[in-house]
Design a protein around this motif. Structure first.
Motif, PDB file in Angstrom:
ATOM      1  N   ARG A 112      40.403 -10.751  -0.873  1.00 59.17           N
ATOM      2  CA  ARG A 112      40.738 -11.823   0.067  1.00 59.17           C
ATOM      3  C   ARG A 112      39.629 -12.868   0.022  1.00 59.17           C
ATOM      4  N   CYS A 113      39.988 -14.135   0.191  1.00 59.19           N
ATOM      5  CA  CYS A 113      39.019 -15.224   0.106  1.00 59.19           C
ATOM      6  C   CYS A 113      38.338 -15.474   1.459  1.00 59.19           C
ATOM      7  N   GLY A 114      37.903 -14.424   2.099  1.00 57.43           N
ATOM      8  CA  GLY A 114      37.231 -14.507   3.382  1.00 57.43           C
ATOM      9  C   GLY A 114      37.144 -13.120   3.977  1.00 57.43           C
ATOM     10  N   SER A 115      36.530 -13.042   5.150  1.00 60.68           N
ATOM     11  CA  SER A 115      36.344 -11.747   5.799  1.00 60.68           C
ATOM     12  C   SER A 115      37.387 -11.469   6.872  1.00 60.68           C
ATOM     13  N   ASP A 116      38.374 -12.372   7.022  1.00 56.94           N
ATOM     14  CA  ASP A 116      39.294 -12.266   8.153  1.00 56.94           C
ATOM     15  C   ASP A 116      40.151 -11.006   8.142  1.00 56.94           C
ATOM     16  N   LEU A 117      40.403 -10.423   6.965  1.00 60.78           N
ATOM     17  CA  LEU A 117      41.219  -9.206   6.905  1.00 60.78           C
ATOM     18  C   LEU A 117      40.385  -7.930   6.805  1.00 60.78           C
ATOM     19  N   GLU A 118      39.090  -8.075   6.752  1.00 57.09           N
ATOM     20  CA  GLU A 118      38.251  -6.893   6.528  1.00 57.09           C
ATOM     21  C   GLU A 118      38.416  -5.859   7.639  1.00 57.09           C
ATOM     22  N   ARG A 119      38.569  -6.290   8.870  1.00 54.30           N
ATOM     23  CA  ARG A 119      38.790  -5.369   9.991  1.00 54.30           C
ATOM     24  C   ARG A 119      40.278  -5.133  10.251  1.00 54.30           C
ATOM     25  N   VAL A 120      41.085  -6.137   9.965  1.00 52.29           N
ATOM     26  CA  VAL A 120      42.511  -6.019  10.282  1.00 52.29           C
ATOM     27  C   VAL A 120      43.205  -5.022   9.358  1.00 52.29           C
ATOM     28  N   LEU A 121      42.829  -4.981   8.093  1.00 54.44           N
ATOM     29  CA  LEU A 121      43.467  -4.036   7.173  1.00 54.44           C
ATOM     30  C   LEU A 121      43.285  -2.587   7.637  1.00 54.44           C
ATOM     31  N   PRO A 122      42.083  -2.149   7.973  1.00 55.17           N
ATOM     32  CA  PRO A 122      41.968  -0.779   8.512  1.00 55.17           C
ATOM     33  C   PRO A 122      42.743  -0.590   9.810  1.00 55.17           C
ATOM     34  N   ALA A 123      42.750  -1.625  10.661  1.00 55.84           N
ATOM     35  CA  ALA A 123      43.504  -1.515  11.912  1.00 55.84           C
ATOM     36  C   ALA A 123      45.000  -1.398  11.654  1.00 55.84           C
ATOM     37  N   ALA A 124      45.451  -1.926  10.513  1.00 55.25           N
ATOM     38  CA  ALA A 124      46.858  -1.817  10.129  1.00 55.25           C
ATOM     39  C   ALA A 124      47.143  -0.536   9.361  1.00 55.25           C
ATOM     40  N   GLY A 125      46.133   0.301   9.194  1.00 57.06           N
ATOM     41  CA  GLY A 125      46.339   1.605   8.577  1.00 57.06           C
ATOM     42  C   GLY A 125      45.989   1.694   7.109  1.00 57.06           C
ATOM     43  N   PHE A 126      45.471   0.613   6.514  1.00 58.97           N
ATOM     44  CA  PHE A 126      45.148   0.636   5.089  1.00 58.97           C
ATOM     45  C   PHE A 126      43.839   1.385   4.854  1.00 58.97           C
ATOM     46  N   SER A 127      43.754   2.053   3.720  1.00 60.37           N
ATOM     47  CA  SER A 127      42.571   2.847   3.409  1.00 60.37           C
ATOM     48  C   SER A 127      41.818   2.353   2.182  1.00 60.37           C
ATOM     49  N   GLY A 128      42.351   1.343   1.489  1.00 60.70           N
ATOM     50  CA  GLY A 128      41.719   0.849   0.271  1.00 60.70           C
ATOM     51  C   GLY A 128      40.436   0.090   0.531  1.00 60.70           C
ATOM     52  N   ALA A 129      39.691  -0.180  -0.557  1.00 55.23           N
ATOM     53  CA  ALA A 129      38.450  -0.945  -0.472  1.00 55.23           C
ATOM     54  C   ALA A 129      38.769  -2.431  -0.310  1.00 55.23           C
ATOM     55  N   PHE A 130      37.750  -3.195   0.125  1.00 57.80           N
ATOM     56  CA  PHE A 130      37.933  -4.619   0.415  1.00 57.80           C
ATOM     57  C   PHE A 130      36.868  -5.418  -0.314  1.00 57.80           C
ATOM     58  N   LEU A 131      37.298  -6.503  -0.962  1.00 55.19           N
ATOM     59  CA  LEU A 131      36.371  -7.427  -1.609  1.00 55.19           C
ATOM     60  C   LEU A 131      36.596  -8.828  -1.066  1.00 55.19           C
ATOM     61  N   GLU A 132      35.548  -9.407  -0.497  1.00 53.13           N
ATOM     62  CA  GLU A 132      35.595 -10.813  -0.092  1.00 53.13           C
ATOM     63  C   GLU A 132      35.124 -11.663  -1.275  1.00 53.13           C
ATOM     64  N   TYR A 133      36.036 -12.468  -1.803  1.00 54.50           N
ATOM     65  CA  TYR A 133      35.718 -13.397  -2.885  1.00 54.50           C
ATOM     66  C   TYR A 133      35.974 -14.794  -2.324  1.00 54.50           C
ATOM     67  N   SER A 134      34.917 -15.454  -1.860  1.00 61.88           N
ATOM     68  CA  SER A 134      35.127 -16.625  -1.004  1.00 61.88           C
ATOM     69  C   SER A 134      34.342 -17.848  -1.445  1.00 61.88           C
ATOM     70  N   ASN A 135      34.196 -18.045  -2.750  1.00 58.22           N
ATOM     71  CA  ASN A 135      33.544 -19.249  -3.253  1.00 58.22           C
ATOM     72  C   ASN A 135      34.500 -20.430  -3.042  1.00 58.22           C
ATOM     73  N   PRO A 136      34.167 -21.391  -2.172  1.00 62.39           N
ATOM     74  CA  PRO A 136      35.130 -22.449  -1.801  1.00 62.39           C
ATOM     75  C   PRO A 136      35.225 -23.545  -2.861  1.00 62.39           C
ATOM     76  N   PHE A 137      36.033 -23.314  -3.870  1.00 62.87           N
ATOM     77  CA  PHE A 137      36.141 -24.249  -4.982  1.00 62.87           C
ATOM     78  C   PHE A 137      36.779 -25.582  -4.574  1.00 62.87           C
ATOM     79  N   CYS A 138      37.325 -25.645  -3.375  1.00 63.44           N
ATOM     80  CA  CYS A 138      37.914 -26.897  -2.887  1.00 63.44           C
ATOM     81  C   CYS A 138      36.844 -27.916  -2.494  1.00 63.44           C
ATOM     82  N   GLN A 139      35.585 -27.506  -2.501  1.00 60.96           N
ATOM     83  CA  GLN A 139      34.489 -28.430  -2.217  1.00 60.96           C
ATOM     84  C   GLN A 139      33.380 -28.245  -3.247  1.00 60.96           C
ATOM     85  N   GLY A 140      32.743 -29.342  -3.591  1.00 59.97           N
ATOM     86  CA  GLY A 140      31.593 -29.284  -4.476  1.00 59.97           C
ATOM     87  C   GLY A 140      31.946 -29.186  -5.947  1.00 59.97           C
ATOM     88  N   PRO A 141      30.930 -29.212  -6.810  1.00 57.14           N
ATOM     89  CA  PRO A 141      31.167 -29.182  -8.264  1.00 57.14           C
ATOM     90  C   PRO A 141      31.671 -27.817  -8.724  1.00 57.14           C
TER      91      PRO A 141
END
Length: 348
Positions: A112-141
Motif C-alpha cells: 500500500r502507498c501509505g500506512s493507512d491500512l497497516e492497522r485496518v487490515l489486521p482489524a479486518a482479519g488479515f494475517s499477511g505481511a504489510f509493506l508501505e511503499y510511499s514514494n510520492p512520485f506525483c511531486q518532485g523529480p
C-alpha cells in the motif's frame, strides 16, 4: 492508537434498518412539501429533475421514491443495491468476528502507498505481511538511473522536512529492497490502490518493476475509485474493516497487459517532456481504467497556458477569494469540495 472496531460507526458503514427509517422520514417530509426534501428529490430522482417543487411533491412522494433518493445519496444506483450492499457489509463483519483470515491460504504481502491500512487490515482479519511503499512520485523529480534514490531523498528531505537526507534515503532504499525481495519471500502479493494520481503513479512504478524482475507466483490488484457512503470517497484509509473485507473479493490477477501499461506509464512519468504522459492520459484503456484520469489530473499541476497556474494553485486562490483562511481550512475545502480528484496528503 486502538485498532478500529469491526462495527465502528463511520460514514461508510451503512446500516439497512437505519436507511429504512431515513427513507420513511424523507417520504413524510415530501408529503409535507418540505423544501429541503424536495430539493434532495430534484437532485437525485430522474423523474423530478425537470419538475417544479409542487409537481415533485405530487408525482414523487411514494416510499419507493424516497428510497431511491436515499440510495443515490449514498452512491448506489437503487434501493435493492443499497440493501445488497448493507447485507454484504454485515456479512463481512460477521466473518471478521469468526476470526477467519481471508489471506491465510497463501503466504501474502499487502503493498500500500501509505500506512493507512497497516492497522485496518489486521482489524479486518488479515494475517499477511504489510509493506508501505510511499514514494510520492506525483511531486518532485523522478529520474532514471543510479541516482534515483538519492535524487528522491534529496527532494523529500528538503521539501517535506520530516526526516533528514540520510534517514529519508534509508527509508526509500528499504522500500526498494522489500519490493525487490517480494517474489522470493511471498507466494502472493496484493497491490491496494485507489484512483488518484498519488496512488496511480506509485502503482505504475510497482508494475514497471515487475515488468523487469521476477513476479510473485500470484500478483493481484485492488484498484478502487468508489465506495458507497455518506461522504465523498477519497481513499481506502476512510473505510472501516468490514469494507476492506468486502473489497478483498474484488481483487483480480494482474495481467501482462496491466504490467506493460504500468511500465509504459512509468517511462512517461520519467520523461522530461509531458508528451507521452498526455498521450496516455487521453487514452481509454480497460486494463487500468483509473490511470488516464489520474494522469490528466497530474498534468494539470503544470503551469496553465491561460494564467500560469497549476490547478492546485488556482483552486486555492478560489477558496481564498472569500477572505483569509487557515491552511487547515483551505486544505479541507480543497479536498472535500474543490479538487476534482483528491491526491494531496496533508503533509504534501
Amino acid at each position: 492508537m486502538a485498532q478500529p472496531s469491526a462495527h465502528a460507526a463511520t460514514p461508510f458503514h451503512i446500516n439497512f434498518e437505519q436507511q429504512k427509517k431515513r427513507a420513511k422520514d424523507l417520504r413524510d417530509d415530501l408529503r409535507r412539501r418540505d423544501e429541503g426534501a424536495i430539493a434532495r428529490l430534484q437532485r437525485h430522482h430522474p423523474k423530478a429533475a425537470h419538475l417544479s417543487a409542487d409537481e415533485t411533491a405530487v408525482a414523487c412522494a411514494r416510499l419507493s421514491d424516497a428510497q431511491l433518493v436515499i440510495a443515490r445519496e449514498l452512491g448506489l444506483p437503487s434501493w435493492p443495491k443499497l440493501k445488497s450492499h448493507a447485507l454484504a457489509m454485515q456479512a463481512a463483519g460477521e466473518a471478521i468476528a469468526q476470526d477467519r483470515a481471508p489471506d491465510a491460504d497463501l503466504k501474502t504481502l499487502h503493498i500500500r502507498c501509505g500506512s493507512d491500512l497497516e492497522r485496518v487490515l489486521p482489524a479486518a482479519g488479515f494475517s499477511g505481511a504489510f509493506l508501505e511503499y510511499s514514494n510520492p512520485f506525483c511531486q518532485g523529480p523522478v529520474t532514471d538511473g543510479p541516482d534515483f534514490i538519492a535524487t528522491r531523498a534529496d527532494f523529500l528531505s528538503s521539501a517535506y522536512e520530516l526526516h533528514d537526507y540520510e534517514e529519508t534515503r534509508a527509508r526509500l532504499q528499504a522500500e526498494e529492497d522489500s519490493l525487490a525481495s517480494a517474489a522470493q519471500h511471498y507466494t502472493r502479493v496484493v497491490l491496494w490502490f485507489e484512483h488518484d494520481s498519488y496512488d496511480q503513479l506509485i502503482m505504475s512504478r510497482i508494475l514497471a518493476f515487475f515488468a523487469r524482475h521476477e513476479t510473485p507466483k500470484v500478483l493481484e490488484l485492488i484498484d478502487l475509485n468508489h465506495f458507497p457512503g455518506a461522504v465523498r470517497f477519497i481513499g481506502l484509509g476512510q473505510l472501516p474493516p468490514e469494507a476492506i473485507r468486502m473489497i478483498w473479493h474484488r481483487r483480480r490477477r494482474v495481467t501482462a497487459q496491466q504490467i506493460a501499461l504500468g511500465d509504459q506509464a512509468w517511462r512517461a512519468i520519467r520523461d522530461p517532456q509531458p508528451t507521452a504522459l498526455a498521450k496516455l492520459a487521453a487514452s481509454r484503456n480497460a486494463a487500468l481504467p483509473n490511470l488516464p484520469s489520474a494522469l490528466r489530473r497530474h498534468l494539470q499541476e503544470l503551469p496553465s497556458t491561460a494564467n500560469g497556474l497549476g490547478l492546485t494553485e488556482q483552486l486555492t486562490l478560489e477558496i481564498l477569494a472569500d477572505g483569509p483562511q487557515t491552511a487547515g481550512r483551505i486544505f479541507g475545502a480543497l479536498v472535500r469540495e474543490k479538487e476534482p480528484l483528491p491526491w494531496l496528503g496533508d503533509l504534501m
